[in-house]
Motif scaffolding. Structure first.
Motif, PDB file in Angstrom:
ATOM      1  N   ARG A  93       0.826  -1.208   0.000  1.00  0.00           N
ATOM      2  CA  ARG A  93       0.000   0.000   0.000  1.00  0.00           C
ATOM      3  C   ARG A  93       0.865   1.265   0.000  1.00  0.00           C
ATOM      4  O   ARG A  93       0.586   2.223  -0.690  1.00  0.00           O
ATOM      5  CB  ARG A  93      -0.927  -0.015   1.230  1.00  0.00           C
ATOM      6  N   PHE A  94       1.955   1.251   0.770  1.00  0.00           N
ATOM      7  CA  PHE A  94       2.692   2.503   0.972  1.00  0.00           C
ATOM      8  C   PHE A  94       3.833   2.737  -0.018  1.00  0.00           C
ATOM      9  O   PHE A  94       4.155   3.868  -0.345  1.00  0.00           O
ATOM     10  CB  PHE A  94       3.267   2.567   2.400  1.00  0.00           C
TER      11      PHE A  94
ATOM     12  N   LEU B 109       6.352   7.889   4.013  1.00  0.00           N
ATOM     13  CA  LEU B 109       5.851   6.504   4.123  1.00  0.00           C
ATOM     14  C   LEU B 109       6.250   5.695   2.907  1.00  0.00           C
ATOM     15  O   LEU B 109       6.502   4.504   2.993  1.00  0.00           O
ATOM     16  CB  LEU B 109       4.327   6.503   4.224  1.00  0.00           C
ATOM     17  N   GLY B 110       6.314   6.339   1.764  1.00  0.00           N
ATOM     18  CA  GLY B 110       6.669   5.636   0.522  1.00  0.00           C
ATOM     19  C   GLY B 110       8.152   5.728   0.217  1.00  0.00           C
ATOM     20  O   GLY B 110       8.576   5.346  -0.880  1.00  0.00           O
ATOM     21  N   GLY B 111       8.947   6.242   1.159  1.00  0.00           N
ATOM     22  CA  GLY B 111      10.403   6.279   0.979  1.00  0.00           C
ATOM     23  C   GLY B 111      10.848   7.354   0.003  1.00  0.00           C
ATOM     24  O   GLY B 111      10.093   8.280  -0.343  1.00  0.00           O
TER      25      GLY B 111
ATOM     26  N   LEU C 222       3.205   5.080  12.391  1.00  0.00           N
ATOM     27  CA  LEU C 222       3.592   6.077  11.385  1.00  0.00           C
ATOM     28  C   LEU C 222       2.434   6.360  10.425  1.00  0.00           C
ATOM     29  O   LEU C 222       2.157   7.507  10.089  1.00  0.00           O
ATOM     30  CB  LEU C 222       4.819   5.599  10.588  1.00  0.00           C
ATOM     31  N   SER C 223       1.757   5.291   9.987  1.00  0.00           N
ATOM     32  CA  SER C 223       0.726   5.517   8.973  1.00  0.00           C
ATOM     33  C   SER C 223      -0.522   6.160   9.574  1.00  0.00           C
ATOM     34  O   SER C 223      -1.179   6.967   8.915  1.00  0.00           O
ATOM     35  CB  SER C 223       0.398   4.235   8.210  1.00  0.00           C
ATOM     36  N   ASP C 224      -0.822   5.860  10.843  1.00  0.00           N
ATOM     37  CA  ASP C 224      -1.980   6.517  11.477  1.00  0.00           C
ATOM     38  C   ASP C 224      -1.789   8.027  11.533  1.00  0.00           C
ATOM     39  O   ASP C 224      -2.738   8.792  11.471  1.00  0.00           O
ATOM     40  CB  ASP C 224      -2.180   6.023  12.915  1.00  0.00           C
ATOM     41  N   ARG C 225      -0.550   8.437  11.720  1.00  0.00           N
ATOM     42  CA  ARG C 225      -0.299   9.885  11.820  1.00  0.00           C
ATOM     43  C   ARG C 225       0.017  10.495  10.465  1.00  0.00           C
ATOM     44  O   ARG C 225       0.222  11.706  10.345  1.00  0.00           O
ATOM     45  CB  ARG C 225       0.856  10.148  12.798  1.00  0.00           C
ATOM     46  N   GLY C 226       0.124   9.622   9.468  1.00  0.00           N
ATOM     47  CA  GLY C 226       0.300  10.083   8.092  1.00  0.00           C
ATOM     48  C   GLY C 226       1.491  11.003   7.944  1.00  0.00           C
ATOM     49  O   GLY C 226       2.500  10.863   8.624  1.00  0.00           O
ATOM     50  N   GLU C 227       1.316  11.979   7.076  1.00  0.00           N
ATOM     51  CA  GLU C 227       2.445  12.831   6.728  1.00  0.00           C
ATOM     52  C   GLU C 227       2.837  13.783   7.863  1.00  0.00           C
ATOM     53  O   GLU C 227       3.898  14.405   7.809  1.00  0.00           O
ATOM     54  CB  GLU C 227       2.172  13.590   5.431  1.00  0.00           C
ATOM     55  N   ALA C 228       1.998  13.858   8.930  1.00  0.00           N
ATOM     56  CA  ALA C 228       2.352  14.749  10.049  1.00  0.00           C
ATOM     57  C   ALA C 228       3.688  14.358  10.661  1.00  0.00           C
ATOM     58  O   ALA C 228       4.489  15.210  11.059  1.00  0.00           O
ATOM     59  CB  ALA C 228       1.254  14.711  11.106  1.00  0.00           C
TER      60      ALA C 228
END
Ligand SMILES: Cc1ncc(COP(=O)(O)O)c(C=O)c1O
Length: 464
Positions: A117-118, A262-264, A337-343
């Motif tokens: 997904r990421f 998240l996607g490096g 990390l993904s729950d907080r997203g780009e923050a």
């Protein structure tokens, strides 16, 4: 300059020996039973390393009870700092369920789904244990898929010490880095001049390359070679060349994966490779790595095809692959990390930018020429010697920066003042507070007051 303090290097060495006395004793024992006293070369430094006994948040403590603000963060693996509660809780729960199974388990499926997904290039994933395995497997997949042998890597690119890739890492870029390697055949591996578009384009236009080139492997930001980011047009050149030459483009994202987004780095640069290797942050402090990428390449290692095994690629197969503890830690971290997203990445980026500009100002005020490299929360300080801008390849770091001052003397001065860096820099984690960064900057100010041109060019390496 009137009133300028000067550095007494002998006094600094004495101070270090006194404050790290227990480490010195234990390191002497280590040298009797471990070659060089260590199990990873990078962990030995002069006069002797401190031995770590505990850690929490942004800090660790050594055997003598000294505390250090840590910017090495477990080889940059610890994006949340030491002992993050979310990870520790899941590890404890996993310990109750089981330590080691050697069987497929649901966390493995869940984590692979998350990577797909990421990470833009990920359509299928094979998990393994170390980054070294992941890059070695990526190369084998590329060779098996294309039926070709030649691999290009970058001068200064570090992909772990496998016999395939331990070539052209430090200094003499046309050579193997070790004895005991298979003959360094130029039909198998060659190093390209990182970030040099013209020279690389010329090499990639050699006649007949399409029949020989299996893969190009590149760190989108050189890691062990001082956090030098690739120029976007350089990565695009490699992307276009691989498509044209029917070769596999591999991004080694073992440092940049989950570090810059998240996607490096592939998300950061908006350039998608064919295969990606991940490690470090992925394991949240435990040994876990992965090769992921396009389905048709990844499926060459699928054991359930009708093809005989010599028409498949054999990768994976480690006893500890998908270790339940590593998978539990990884899922806890990736979910956080993904729950907080780009923050999360905005926070790391802001901390990194502020810290780097504080360091730049400190040295600029004292007319000491420095540059800082590193994307986002990663930073390396370079003391310029002949360059008037940040280095863009490892040759410039070695030839036009005060390299040995930074690696030996700066490190000692920082250790004496409770700051732990690697190569004059490191990784800021989510656990580093603004106050921690201010305190670190204050230590750099104190050291900057002691630096003069004589000290910068000292080649004194006999710190012990
Ligand atoms: C970019 C890169 N690739 C591969 C590796 C090897 O990973 P490991 O040390 O987990 O084997 C490293 C380790 O530092 C790395 O930085």
């Amino acid at each position: 300059m009137k009133g300028k303090k000067t550095l007494d290097l002998d006094a600094e060495i004495k101070r270090y020996r006194m404050r790290a006395h227990a480490s010195k004793e234990c390191y002497s024992r280590a040298c009797q039973v471990l070659p060089g006293g260590v199990s990873h070369q990078i962990r030995a430094y002069p006069p002797f390393p401190v031995l770590v006994t505990s850690s929490d948040g942004p800090r660790f403590w050594d055997m003598d009870g000294n505390s250090y603000l840590d910017y090495w963060m477990g080889h940059y693996a610890l994006i949340m700092g030491h002992q993050p509660e979310v990870v520790v809780r899941q590890l404890q729960a996993q310990l109750d369920r089981g330590i080691m199974w050697g069987s497929i388990h649901p966390q493995e499926v869940e984590l692979a789904e998350k990577l797909c997904r990421f990470v833009p290039s990920a359509e299928k994933v094979r998990f393994c244990t170390t980054g070294t395995e992941a890059t070695m497997f990526a190369i084998r997949l590329a060779r098996g898929y294309t039926g070709k042998s030649l691999v290009f890597k970058m001068e200064g690119g570090w992909h772990g010490p496998s016999s395939e890739l331990l070539h052209g890492v430090t200094g003499q870029f046309e050579r193997s880095e070790s004895l005991g390697m298979p003959d360094a055949s130029t039909d198998l591996i060659q190093a390209l001049p990182f970030n040099d578009l013209e020279a690389t384009a010329a090499i990639l236009s050699q006649p007949g390359l399409k029949d020989r080139l299996a893969a190009i492997i590149v760190e989108p930001m050189l890691g062990s070679s001082w956090f030098i980011p690739a120029r976007p047009e350089y990565l695009q050149l490699l992307r276009d060349a691989c498509s044209r030459l029917e070769a596999v483009l591999i991004f080694d994202e073992i440092i940049t994966g989950f570090r810059v987004s998240l996607g490096g780095a592939q998300q950061y640069y908006n350039i998608t490779p064919d295969l990606t290797t991940m490690g470090k942050i992925l394991g949240a402090g435990l040994p876990l790595s992965a090769v992921c990428g396009k389905k048709d390449i990844m499926d060459r290692c699928n054991p359930h095809t009708a093809q005989p095994k010599w028409e498949r690629v054999r990768i994976g197969g480690g006893t500890f692959s998908c270790h339940p503890l590593a998978m539990a830690a990884s899922l806890a971290l990736i979910d956080y990390l993904s729950d907080r997203g780009e923050a999360v990445y905005a926070e790391l980026e802001a901390k990194g930018q502020r810290f780097k500009s504080m360091l730049a100002d400190i040295f600029a005020h004292r007319h000491i020429r420095v540059a800082l490299t590193g994307i986002g929360s990663l930073f390396i300080l370079h003391f310029l010697d002949g360059l008037d801008r940040a280095p863009i390849n490892p040759r410039e770091v070695l030839n036009a920066c005060h390299y040995s001052f930074k690696e030996k003397i700066l490190k000692l001065l920082l250790l004496n003042r409770g700051i732990y860096v690697m190569h004059g820099g490191g990784a800021i984690s989510l656990a580093h507070s603004d106050q921690d960064l201010d305190n670190t900057a204050a230590v750099f100010s104190e050291i900057a007051d002691l630096i003069d041109s004589e000290l910068l060019s000292t080649s004194r390496l006999d710190l012990d």
